[in-house]
Design a protein around this motif. Structure first.
Motif, PDB file in Angstrom:
ATOM      1  N   THR A  86       0.838  -1.203   0.000  1.00 42.60           N
ATOM      2  CA  THR A  86       0.000   0.000   0.000  1.00 42.60           C
ATOM      3  C   THR A  86       0.869   1.247   0.000  1.00 42.60           C
ATOM      4  OG1 THR A  86      -1.740  -1.176   1.166  1.00 42.60           O
ATOM      5  CG2 THR A  86      -1.837   1.208   1.222  1.00 42.60           C
ATOM      6  N   TYR A 123       2.322   1.697  -3.489  1.00 44.01           N
ATOM      7  CA  TYR A 123       1.336   2.226  -4.432  1.00 44.01           C
ATOM      8  C   TYR A 123       1.102   3.718  -4.192  1.00 44.01           C
ATOM      9  CZ  TYR A 123      -2.802   3.289  -7.017  1.00 44.01           C
ATOM     10  OH  TYR A 123      -3.674   3.891  -7.885  1.00 44.01           O
ATOM     11  N   CYS A 124       1.078   4.122  -2.931  1.00 44.43           N
ATOM     12  CA  CYS A 124       0.876   5.541  -2.624  1.00 44.43           C
ATOM     13  C   CYS A 124       2.045   6.385  -3.133  1.00 44.43           C
ATOM     14  CB  CYS A 124       0.662   5.743  -1.129  1.00 44.43           C
ATOM     15  SG  CYS A 124      -0.920   5.092  -0.559  1.00 44.43           S
ATOM     16  N   ARG A 167       1.378   6.762  -6.764  1.00 49.26           N
ATOM     17  CA  ARG A 167       0.281   7.730  -6.915  1.00 49.26           C
ATOM     18  C   ARG A 167       0.761   9.150  -6.648  1.00 49.26           C
ATOM     19  NH1 ARG A 167      -3.548   6.680  -2.786  1.00 49.26           N
ATOM     20  NH2 ARG A 167      -3.304   8.756  -2.018  1.00 49.26           N
ATOM     21  N   MET A 168       1.652   9.307  -5.699  1.00 50.80           N
ATOM     22  CA  MET A 168       2.181  10.629  -5.354  1.00 50.80           C
ATOM     23  C   MET A 168       2.903  11.262  -6.539  1.00 50.80           C
ATOM     24  SD  MET A 168       4.749  11.424  -2.270  1.00 50.80           S
ATOM     25  CE  MET A 168       5.590  12.971  -2.156  1.00 50.80           C
ATOM     26  N   ALA A 183      -1.257  11.628  -0.736  1.00 50.62           N
ATOM     27  CA  ALA A 183      -0.592  10.388  -1.140  1.00 50.62           C
ATOM     28  C   ALA A 183       0.737  10.219  -0.410  1.00 50.62           C
ATOM     29  CB  ALA A 183      -0.374  10.369  -2.648  1.00 50.62           C
ATOM     30  N   GLU A 226      -0.008   9.113   3.108  1.00 52.41           N
ATOM     31  CA  GLU A 226      -0.445   7.722   3.114  1.00 52.41           C
ATOM     32  C   GLU A 226       0.724   6.772   2.868  1.00 52.41           C
ATOM     33  OE1 GLU A 226      -3.554   8.036   0.238  1.00 52.41           O
ATOM     34  OE2 GLU A 226      -4.874   9.034   1.670  1.00 52.41           O
ATOM     35  N   ALA A 227       1.689   7.183   2.033  1.00 54.48           N
ATOM     36  CA  ALA A 227       2.882   6.356   1.812  1.00 54.48           C
ATOM     37  C   ALA A 227       3.689   6.248   3.101  1.00 54.48           C
ATOM     38  CB  ALA A 227       3.734   6.943   0.690  1.00 54.48           C
ATOM     39  N   ALA A 237      -7.096   4.483  -4.761  1.00 49.15           N
ATOM     40  CA  ALA A 237      -6.695   5.286  -3.600  1.00 49.15           C
ATOM     41  C   ALA A 237      -7.602   4.972  -2.419  1.00 49.15           C
ATOM     42  CB  ALA A 237      -6.744   6.766  -3.942  1.00 49.15           C
ATOM     43  N   CYS A 248      -6.751   1.614  -1.015  1.00 45.14           N
ATOM     44  CA  CYS A 248      -5.540   1.709  -0.181  1.00 45.14           C
ATOM     45  C   CYS A 248      -5.886   2.251   1.199  1.00 45.14           C
ATOM     46  CB  CYS A 248      -4.505   2.622  -0.844  1.00 45.14           C
ATOM     47  SG  CYS A 248      -3.690   1.858  -2.239  1.00 45.14           S
ATOM     48  N   ARG A 249      -6.741   3.250   1.244  1.00 36.40           N
ATOM     49  CA  ARG A 249      -7.151   3.811   2.535  1.00 36.40           C
ATOM     50  C   ARG A 249      -7.902   2.780   3.373  1.00 36.40           C
ATOM     51  NH1 ARG A 249      -8.798   8.920  -0.722  1.00 36.40           N
ATOM     52  NH2 ARG A 249      -6.768   9.948  -0.797  1.00 36.40           N
TER      53      ARG A 249
END
Length: 184
Positions: free
Chosen positions: A18, A21-22, A25-26, A37, A40-41, A166, A169-170
């Motif tokens: 996760t 992936y963040c 995404r960032m 993002a 979250e990473a 996203a 992932c959350r």
């Protein structure tokens, strides 16, 4: 964290994937979405590091202080970012939960010794309620909504862009946080 080694490894893998992936995404986002993002990473990688089974890796006694410092700085950043985006409330609560877990694990033998006779601490219960509500709310947003007859079909966006990823992932990080809090 406490608990069986297999679940610890699975939790660690979920959080690491996760977090990765963040990061991807960032790189594709700008503004508040990029900050979210990134937060979250950090949370994903921090939770992955915290979820490594204790029987596998013996860390120095001060490593919990490092968690508290890193997530304390992230909590200050999230509090500052609240001026522009209310999603940072969740980041702030998550960072504070990580600080709380680090402080709890810093106790003698990495246990919740001070709360053993009192049962579940009130703060742990409050965090469990918050993350349960968050996971349920975010999970409901993932449920498909039926499209009315005659409505145009929506094309699927590219791999890095779907908002559902996203949100997924959350949800996965919220479930991981619940698992960590319940084993605390």
């Amino acid at each position: 964290m406490h608990g069986p080694m297999t679940s610890g490894w699975l939790l660690m893998a979920l959080c690491a994937v996760t977090g990765a992936y963040c990061l991807v995404r960032m790189r594709r986002c700008t503004g508040d979405a990029r900050e979210a993002a990134g937060g979250e990473a950090l949370m994903g990688f921090g939770m992955a590091a915290m979820a490594v089974p204790a029987a596998v890796l013996t860390l120095p006694s001060w490593h919990w202080v490092l968690y508290a410092v890193v997530f304390g700085a992230a909590a200050l950043r999230a509090a500052w970012a609240l001026r522009t985006c209310r999603h940072h409330v969740h980041h702030l609560v998550g960072c504070l939960a990580m600080i709380y877990m680090a402080a709890a694990m810093a106790g003698p033998g990495g246990t919740h010794a001070s709360h053993a006779s009192a049962g579940v601490p009130l703060l742990t219960a409050a965090l469990v309620v918050y993350f349960t509500a968050y996971v349920l709310r975010a999970g409901l947003r993932l449920a498909p909504v039926p499209t009315p007859a005659g409505a145009p079909a929506v094309s699927a966006p590219s791999w890095g862009a779907p908002p559902e990823m996203a949100l997924a992932c959350r949800v996965s990080m919220g479930v991981a946080m619940l698992a960590m809090l319940l084993t605390l």
